[in-house]
Design a protein around this motif. Structure first.
Motif, PDB file in Angstrom:
ATOM      1  N   GLU A   1       0.817  -1.213   0.000  1.00 38.18           N
ATOM      2  CA  GLU A   1       0.000   0.000   0.000  1.00 38.18           C
ATOM      3  C   GLU A   1       0.849   1.260   0.000  1.00 38.18           C
ATOM      4  O   GLU A   1       0.522   2.240  -0.668  1.00 38.18           O
ATOM      5  N   ARG A   2       1.951   1.252   0.734  1.00 36.33           N
ATOM      6  CA  ARG A   2       2.732   2.476   0.889  1.00 36.33           C
ATOM      7  C   ARG A   2       3.867   2.604  -0.122  1.00 36.33           C
ATOM      8  O   ARG A   2       4.329   3.707  -0.420  1.00 36.33           O
ATOM      9  N   LEU A   3       4.337   1.492  -0.658  1.00 38.83           N
ATOM     10  CA  LEU A   3       5.492   1.515  -1.556  1.00 38.83           C
ATOM     11  C   LEU A   3       5.275   2.355  -2.817  1.00 38.83           C
ATOM     12  O   LEU A   3       6.198   3.084  -3.224  1.00 38.83           O
ATOM     13  N   PRO A   4       4.095   2.315  -3.484  1.00 39.51           N
ATOM     14  CA  PRO A   4       3.931   3.126  -4.706  1.00 39.51           C
ATOM     15  C   PRO A   4       4.164   4.612  -4.474  1.00 39.51           C
ATOM     16  O   PRO A   4       4.814   5.281  -5.286  1.00 39.51           O
ATOM     17  N   THR A   5       3.658   5.136  -3.367  1.00 35.83           N
ATOM     18  CA  THR A   5       3.835   6.557  -3.071  1.00 35.83           C
ATOM     19  C   THR A   5       5.300   6.875  -2.804  1.00 35.83           C
ATOM     20  O   THR A   5       5.843   7.884  -3.283  1.00 35.83           O
ATOM     21  N   THR A   6       5.968   6.001  -2.045  1.00 35.08           N
ATOM     22  CA  THR A   6       7.385   6.217  -1.746  1.00 35.08           C
ATOM     23  C   THR A   6       8.216   6.205  -3.020  1.00 35.08           C
ATOM     24  O   THR A   6       9.068   7.078  -3.234  1.00 35.08           O
ATOM     25  N   LEU A   7       7.988   5.227  -3.881  1.00 38.87           N
ATOM     26  CA  LEU A   7       8.729   5.147  -5.140  1.00 38.87           C
ATOM     27  C   LEU A   7       8.483   6.366  -6.015  1.00 38.87           C
ATOM     28  O   LEU A   7       9.423   6.955  -6.576  1.00 38.87           O
ATOM     29  N   ALA A   8       7.228   6.776  -6.136  1.00 41.96           N
ATOM     30  CA  ALA A   8       6.903   7.937  -6.966  1.00 41.96           C
ATOM     31  C   ALA A   8       7.586   9.192  -6.437  1.00 41.96           C
ATOM     32  O   ALA A   8       8.090  10.023  -7.206  1.00 41.96           O
ATOM     33  N   THR A   9       7.650   9.315  -5.116  1.00 43.16           N
ATOM     34  CA  THR A   9       8.273  10.492  -4.504  1.00 43.16           C
ATOM     35  C   THR A   9       9.766  10.532  -4.790  1.00 43.16           C
ATOM     36  O   THR A   9      10.318  11.564  -5.201  1.00 43.16           O
ATOM     37  N   TYR A  10      10.455   9.413  -4.598  1.00 47.04           N
ATOM     38  CA  TYR A  10      11.892   9.371  -4.831  1.00 47.04           C
ATOM     39  C   TYR A  10      12.233   9.504  -6.311  1.00 47.04           C
ATOM     40  O   TYR A  10      13.168  10.229  -6.684  1.00 47.04           O
ATOM     41  N   LEU A  11      11.503   8.802  -7.151  1.00 46.54           N
ATOM     42  CA  LEU A  11      11.797   8.858  -8.590  1.00 46.54           C
ATOM     43  C   LEU A  11      11.523  10.242  -9.170  1.00 46.54           C
ATOM     44  O   LEU A  11      12.165  10.664 -10.134  1.00 46.54           O
ATOM     45  N   GLY A  12      10.587  10.958  -8.567  1.00 38.94           N
ATOM     46  CA  GLY A  12      10.289  12.309  -9.021  1.00 38.94           C
ATOM     47  C   GLY A  12      11.323  13.326  -8.585  1.00 38.94           C
ATOM     48  O   GLY A  12      11.441  14.409  -9.173  1.00 38.94           O
ATOM     49  N   TRP A  13      12.097  12.987  -7.577  1.00 40.93           N
ATOM     50  CA  TRP A  13      13.096  13.912  -7.026  1.00 40.93           C
ATOM     51  C   TRP A  13      14.465  13.739  -7.660  1.00 40.93           C
ATOM     52  O   TRP A  13      15.130  14.708  -8.019  1.00 40.93           O
ATOM     53  N   PHE A  14      14.894  12.495  -7.806  1.00 37.97           N
ATOM     54  CA  PHE A  14      16.261  12.222  -8.243  1.00 37.97           C
ATOM     55  C   PHE A  14      16.372  12.215  -9.769  1.00 37.97           C
ATOM     56  O   PHE A  14      15.382  12.055 -10.470  1.00 37.97           O
ATOM     57  N   PRO A  15      17.610  12.381 -10.306  1.00 39.90           N
ATOM     58  CA  PRO A  15      17.813  12.497 -11.758  1.00 39.90           C
ATOM     59  C   PRO A  15      17.236  11.318 -12.524  1.00 39.90           C
ATOM     60  O   PRO A  15      17.158  10.197 -12.023  1.00 39.90           O
ATOM     61  N   ASP A  16      16.873  11.595 -13.771  1.00 39.69           N
ATOM     62  CA  ASP A  16      16.214  10.613 -14.621  1.00 39.69           C
ATOM     63  C   ASP A  16      17.157   9.536 -15.145  1.00 39.69           C
ATOM     64  O   ASP A  16      16.740   8.428 -15.423  1.00 39.69           O
TER      65      ASP A  16
END
Length: 245
Positions: free
Chosen positions: A15-30
């Motif tokens: 339940e919580r992992l999708p939000t965490t992943l989206a947050t980190y991937l949106g912050w760090f370089p592509d």
């Protein structure tokens, strides 16, 4: 070599992992050569592995390392550290308790240290239910005394390591449970590694995996085990994986 690996040890975090992943991937370089997010699924019984695999299929920066059966957070972090491809390796909680900015702050501290550990303030370390607040302080003090650790916050769920330091520490470490942090810091002292404390702020999350009574006893037992192993010279031998332990 990848610049940074972020390890997310995950047990039943669908339940919580999708939000965490989206947050980190949106912050760090592509770029996939800049950062990898390594999700270590520690034998989850929910859809954590499926969620992580779906994220990896969408974004090449995500890598998934499944382990079976459930062993404990220490085992998951150790597996991730030994599989990481980054020059700097940071582990943090899959529930997103620490923001990407906090993760980045710890990673940047590795420019001048072999190990960088988050240190929460009194408010952050003491957040949550009163029983948990008291237990956290007692555990931290007990570990500092039992292992002679000088650090203010041994149990913060955000720590970083240079690649070489991670290999040195986690090939020797053996604690699978929540006390693995203290063992790693104890080993860092024995190996003469430079440790930096970095002020960080944690956000309270519901659904903690810590079970106070059971895990308190296990953590104390693990600490006595570390003391005995040190006295017996086990940490001075070949790394744990070479001994078959």
């Amino acid at each position: 070599m990848i610049a940074l690996t972020i390890i997310l040890p995950a047990f039943n975090e669908a339940e919580r992992l999708p939000t965490t992943l989206a947050t980190y991937l949106g912050w760090f370089p592509d770029g996939a050569d800049e950062v990898e997010v390594l999700v270590v699924d520690d034998g989850s019984s929910d859809d954590t592995l499926a969620v992580a695999d779906a994220a990896a299929a969408r974004d090449p920066r995500v890598r998934v390392l499944p382990t079976q059966p459930n062993h404990g957070k220490g085992f998951a972090v150790r597996a991730g550290m030994l599989a990481a491809r980054g020059d700097r390796v940071v582990f943090t909680d899959a529930d997103g308790s620490y923001t990407p900015a906090e993760v980045e702050r710890v990673a940047l501290a590795l420019a001048d240290a072999d190990v960088a550990i988050g240190a929460r303030g009194e408010v952050d370390a003491g957040s949550g239910p009163i029983l948990r607040r008291v237990a956290s302080r007692v555990f931290n003090q007990a570990m500092r005394l039992m292992l002679g650790l000088p650090y203010r916050d041994t149990q913060c769920g955000l720590k970083g390591f240079r690649r070489e330091a991670a290999k040195e520490l986690f090939t020797r470490a053996a604690v699978n449970g929540f006390a693995f942090d203290a063992e790693a810091l104890f080993l860092a002292g024995r190996l003469g590694l430079r440790v930096a404390e970095v002020p960080v702020r944690a956000e309270e999350r519901d659904g903690s995996k810590v079970r106070l009574a059971v895990d308190a006893l296990r953590m104390l037992r693990d600490m006595w085990g570390v003391r005995r192993a040190a006295r017996a010279g086990r940490y001075d031998l070949a790394p744990a994986h070479d001994r078959g332990s």
